[in-house]
Scaffold this active site. Sequence first.
Site, PDB file in Angstrom:
ATOM      1  N   GLY A  24       0.853  -1.195   0.000  1.00 41.08           N
ATOM      2  CA  GLY A  24       0.000   0.000   0.000  1.00 41.08           C
ATOM      3  C   GLY A  24       0.880   1.232   0.000  1.00 41.08           C
ATOM      4  O   GLY A  24       2.109   1.138   0.094  1.00 41.08           O
ATOM      5  N   ARG A 268     -12.343   2.128  -3.879  1.00 44.20           N
ATOM      6  CA  ARG A 268     -13.038   1.116  -3.103  1.00 44.20           C
ATOM      7  C   ARG A 268     -14.513   1.415  -3.251  1.00 44.20           C
ATOM      8  O   ARG A 268     -14.906   2.594  -3.308  1.00 44.20           O
ATOM      9  CB  ARG A 268     -12.679   1.229  -1.617  1.00 44.20           C
ATOM     10  N   LEU A 369      -5.875   9.369  -3.184  1.00 47.29           N
ATOM     11  CA  LEU A 369      -4.593   9.082  -3.814  1.00 47.29           C
ATOM     12  C   LEU A 369      -4.733   8.762  -5.291  1.00 47.29           C
ATOM     13  O   LEU A 369      -3.801   8.946  -6.067  1.00 47.29           O
ATOM     14  CB  LEU A 369      -3.913   7.904  -3.092  1.00 47.29           C
ATOM     15  N   ASP A 488      -5.823  33.287  45.332  1.00 47.74           N
ATOM     16  CA  ASP A 488      -6.971  33.697  44.522  1.00 47.74           C
ATOM     17  C   ASP A 488      -8.035  32.593  44.617  1.00 47.74           C
ATOM     18  O   ASP A 488      -7.713  31.430  44.867  1.00 47.74           O
ATOM     19  CB  ASP A 488      -6.514  33.891  43.072  1.00 47.74           C
ATOM     20  N   ASP A 490     -11.513  32.061  42.427  1.00 50.95           N
ATOM     21  CA  ASP A 490     -12.092  31.434  41.216  1.00 50.95           C
ATOM     22  C   ASP A 490     -11.014  30.999  40.231  1.00 50.95           C
ATOM     23  O   ASP A 490     -10.195  31.802  39.806  1.00 50.95           O
ATOM     24  CB  ASP A 490     -13.003  32.429  40.493  1.00 50.95           C
TER      25      ASP A 490
HETATM   26  C1  GDG Z   1      -8.043   6.564   2.821  1.00 53.00           C
HETATM   27  C2  GDG Z   1      -8.800   7.893   2.738  1.00 53.00           C
HETATM   28  C3  GDG Z   1      -6.755   8.957   1.816  1.00 53.00           C
HETATM   29  C4  GDG Z   1      -7.655   0.932  -5.697  1.00 53.00           C
HETATM   30  N1  GDG Z   1      -8.065  -0.025  -6.538  1.00 53.00           N
HETATM   31  C5  GDG Z   1      -7.015  -0.805  -6.812  1.00 53.00           C
HETATM   32  C6  GDG Z   1      -5.914  -0.305  -6.126  1.00 53.00           C
HETATM   33  N2  GDG Z   1      -6.351   0.773  -5.441  1.00 53.00           N
HETATM   34  C7  GDG Z   1      -5.514   1.624  -4.583  1.00 53.00           C
HETATM   35  C8  GDG Z   1      -5.272   2.947  -5.241  1.00 53.00           C
HETATM   36  C9  GDG Z   1      -4.960   3.846  -4.064  1.00 53.00           C
HETATM   37  C10 GDG Z   1      -5.764   3.216  -2.928  1.00 53.00           C
HETATM   38  O1  GDG Z   1      -6.176   1.938  -3.370  1.00 53.00           O
HETATM   39  C11 GDG Z   1      -7.004   4.031  -2.605  1.00 53.00           C
HETATM   40  O2  GDG Z   1      -6.611   5.161  -1.889  1.00 53.00           O
HETATM   41  P1  GDG Z   1      -7.540   6.462  -1.750  1.00 53.00           P
HETATM   42  O3  GDG Z   1      -6.719   7.544  -1.184  1.00 53.00           O
HETATM   43  O4  GDG Z   1      -8.081   6.813  -3.089  1.00 53.00           O
HETATM   44  O5  GDG Z   1      -8.784   6.080  -0.833  1.00 53.00           O
HETATM   45  P2  GDG Z   1      -9.066   5.238   0.553  1.00 53.00           P
HETATM   46  O6  GDG Z   1      -8.859   3.797   0.365  1.00 53.00           O
HETATM   47  O7  GDG Z   1     -10.446   5.608   0.947  1.00 53.00           O
HETATM   48  O8  GDG Z   1      -7.999   5.795   1.615  1.00 53.00           O
HETATM   49  C12 GDG Z   1      -8.246   8.733   1.598  1.00 53.00           C
HETATM   50  C13 GDG Z   1      -6.040   7.655   2.068  1.00 53.00           C
HETATM   51  O9  GDG Z   1      -6.664   6.917   3.108  1.00 53.00           O
HETATM   52  C14 GDG Z   1      -4.583   7.887   2.438  1.00 53.00           C
HETATM   53  O10 GDG Z   1      -4.476   8.739   3.536  1.00 53.00           O
HETATM   54  O11 GDG Z   1      -6.235   9.552   0.636  1.00 53.00           O
HETATM   55  O12 GDG Z   1      -8.912   9.966   1.540  1.00 53.00           O
HETATM   56  O13 GDG Z   1     -10.192   7.673   2.529  1.00 53.00           O
HETATM   57  O14 GDG Z   1      -3.591   3.803  -3.754  1.00 53.00           O
HETATM   58  O15 GDG Z   1      -4.225   2.807  -6.158  1.00 53.00           O
HETATM   59  N3  GDG Z   1      -4.707  -0.859  -6.210  1.00 53.00           N
HETATM   60  C15 GDG Z   1      -4.561  -1.968  -6.994  1.00 53.00           C
HETATM   61  N4  GDG Z   1      -5.602  -2.509  -7.651  1.00 53.00           N
HETATM   62  C16 GDG Z   1      -6.825  -1.980  -7.605  1.00 53.00           C
HETATM   63  O16 GDG Z   1      -7.762  -2.510  -8.210  1.00 53.00           O
HETATM   64  N5  GDG Z   1      -3.355  -2.520  -7.114  1.00 53.00           N
END
Ligand code: GDG
Length: 716
Positions: A24, A268, A369, A488, A490
């Site tokens: 990740g 997701r 991201l 003092d 209060d």
């Molecule tokens: C939380 C916060 C914040 C997705 N589909 C596939 C795949 N992914 C990877 C993406 C990305 C990650 O999953 C999703 O990250 P996001 O930032 O878009 O969203 P959340 O999962 O909700 O993350 C968010 C984050 O934490 C970090 O602080 O940005 O706001 O909600 O990296 O690439 N990766 C692969 N296959 C997939 O089908 N390999």
Amino acid sequence: MQSLINISNRLPVVVTDTITASAGGLVSAMDGLRADYDFQWVGWAGAPVEDPERRTEITRELQERFGYTPLFLSEQDVEDFYTGFSNSSLWPLMHYLPSYARYDRRWFDAYKSVNRAFAQSVVERAQHGDMVWVHDYHLMLLPALLRAQRPDLKIGFFLHTPFPSYEIFRCHPNRIELLEGLLGADLIGFHTSDYLRHFRSTVQRILGLASEINTIATETHLVSVGVYPISIPADKFETEMQSQAYHDHLREYRRIYQGKKVVLGVERLDYTKGVPRRLDAIERFLIESGRRDVVFIFISVPSRESVDAYQKLRRDIERKVSKINGELATIENAPIHFIHQSVTFSQLCALYSLADVAMVTPLIDGMNLVAKEYLVCQKDHNGVLILSEFAGAAQELPQATVVNPYNIEQMANALNDALNMPPAERNRRMAPMRRRILRYNARLWAHSFIQDLSSVTEDMRSPNKVLSLSADALKRSMAEGRWGLFLDYDGTLTELRNNPEEAGPDPALEALFILLEKSGLDVYLISGRTRDDMSRWFGNHGFHLIAEHGFYYKHRNAREWIQFEAHVDLEWKNRVADMLFHYADMTPGSFVEEKNASVVWHYRGADVEFGAWKAHQLVIELQELLSNLPVEIHHGSKIVEISSILINNGVILQHLKTLNRYDSVLCAGDDETDESMFRVAGERDISIKVGPGDTAAKYRVTSPAALRDLLSQCLR
Ligand code: GDG
């Protein structure tokens, strides 16, 4: 080498019969820190493992291969702590969806017990002075649990979701515990300055703790707060884009989608990501533009499938997709490719590179991201990023086509514009955004957080300790010479209350009063209150009384009060009172108190932010009005008081000290009006400030209760 213990709900591994590392963004961000620290990671193993032997095996393998320490959760814990409290209660609320939020008392019990289990695991392996970095909403209680057991640790917390406005966060039944849990940290990080602002305002309104833009003062320590927008490991994407697998996929996709424009969405499957509204916008675009040469690929990764709301979302999306495809498909093209599966990393990179447009339109998202990943994979600067203004990423990427995800028409138009955008314009927008992401990457993000955590000073971690005073030391000092105690009332001897009328001595204080009386010491109770209040509450005790900040004095054996300065000019009082009454009219919850020698505007009952702002305005107006008069303006704890400059606690203390030939005095106070005593206190005197804030006092205690304790111990 110093240790850094990273703690997240899940370890970045997939545990089945075998263990595989899952890559990740957080893993890559941490890679940069491994060289500088002895790096450990504590988290849930993610798999339901009941067999103790298998648990031992997994623990050993994770330790040896990765330096990870797993926690194992029971099925019940997963249901209550993870699915329940974290994902059905906190997650929706942090994302402004209180109507999705569910509460169950049992869930909070499980949340507490799992947070405690995390604390236990960390405490067992942390060496003295280690740094720990706690991630995200699953572990909001952990910072305080760790601080309570191990004040030597430097504790950082990073929130990956938004922090919502006070109006939303206040809905949570456990709001106080959650905030207090977080404030156990030395440093709390957020993605954006908006989340930070919401947090400060929530802490002020719910816990009554004032803050600066980058610090919050608690009773025990100063918490630093900061903005650290998370980023992506750009180099990993660049390396992947040189691989054979990537090129093979890209070639394949280009062949499949030849002659078509590709619009991509990746997320997701989560109700925060705005998929249904995006589908509405796509439908409108297809109908209005009449275009049939566009393919919309949705990579929708299964997520939290045990939560009802996610199951319903999936059904809604599938219904919408089949309606659109049913109505708008041609023999050559079905517009929506909805893929409810994850793809491999090389496929993902190839899709990002292929897409003419990425639609990232969450209703709200801490950062997002995917938006950043798309930019990195668009090496030719050819694509267009349509980005929701409610994603944290929008603050960093102003050149994107920023849309309101609730405005279907605007999104449909943005899509149309994106597909017709001239190459020069696409390049002009894409280039600076891509540059930023390549430079400010995940490693820099992690480094800047850890750098700030390591530079938290000992003074901030325990500001009270520096000035702390032990009962023994105090007792020893007071055994010599003749002492006067100037205390003092209060906020110093007793806690401040919302209604000043309620602040008569309570049983805790009465116990101290008995000890003070028995001690035979000269005790002066000082207050800004009127003579009536003082006589009523303390008349029967053997204390000398000082009312209205030194304007009146009553010897413990006297029946009458005397006025210290007989000829004080009080002409200004009526004019000032008029102004204060006007402020009280305009500030609901505030009121005016008129005393003989001063006038006070109390705003404790007003809205915290509005009240503070009006107080600031009032002080400025008063300074102009009173600039040539012998008066002082005190902006104390939720009061603005105007009194004569000739009289203050310091003047009285000095006068009585000389008159009664005390060798030393002990003075204690909590606000600005008491600083006059601290300033006149000499080498052999003991001055004690109660609570946080700048002070001229030599010592500090954290609260009235702590002062009562200190005095009681020393008198016993
Ligand atoms: C939380 C916060 C914040 C997705 N589909 C596939 C795949 N992914 C990877 C993406 C990305 C990650 O999953 C999703 O990250 P996001 O930032 O878009 O969203 P959340 O999962 O909700 O993350 C968010 C984050 O934490 C970090 O602080 O940005 O706001 O909600 O990296 O690439 N990766 C692969 N296959 C997939 O089908 N390999």
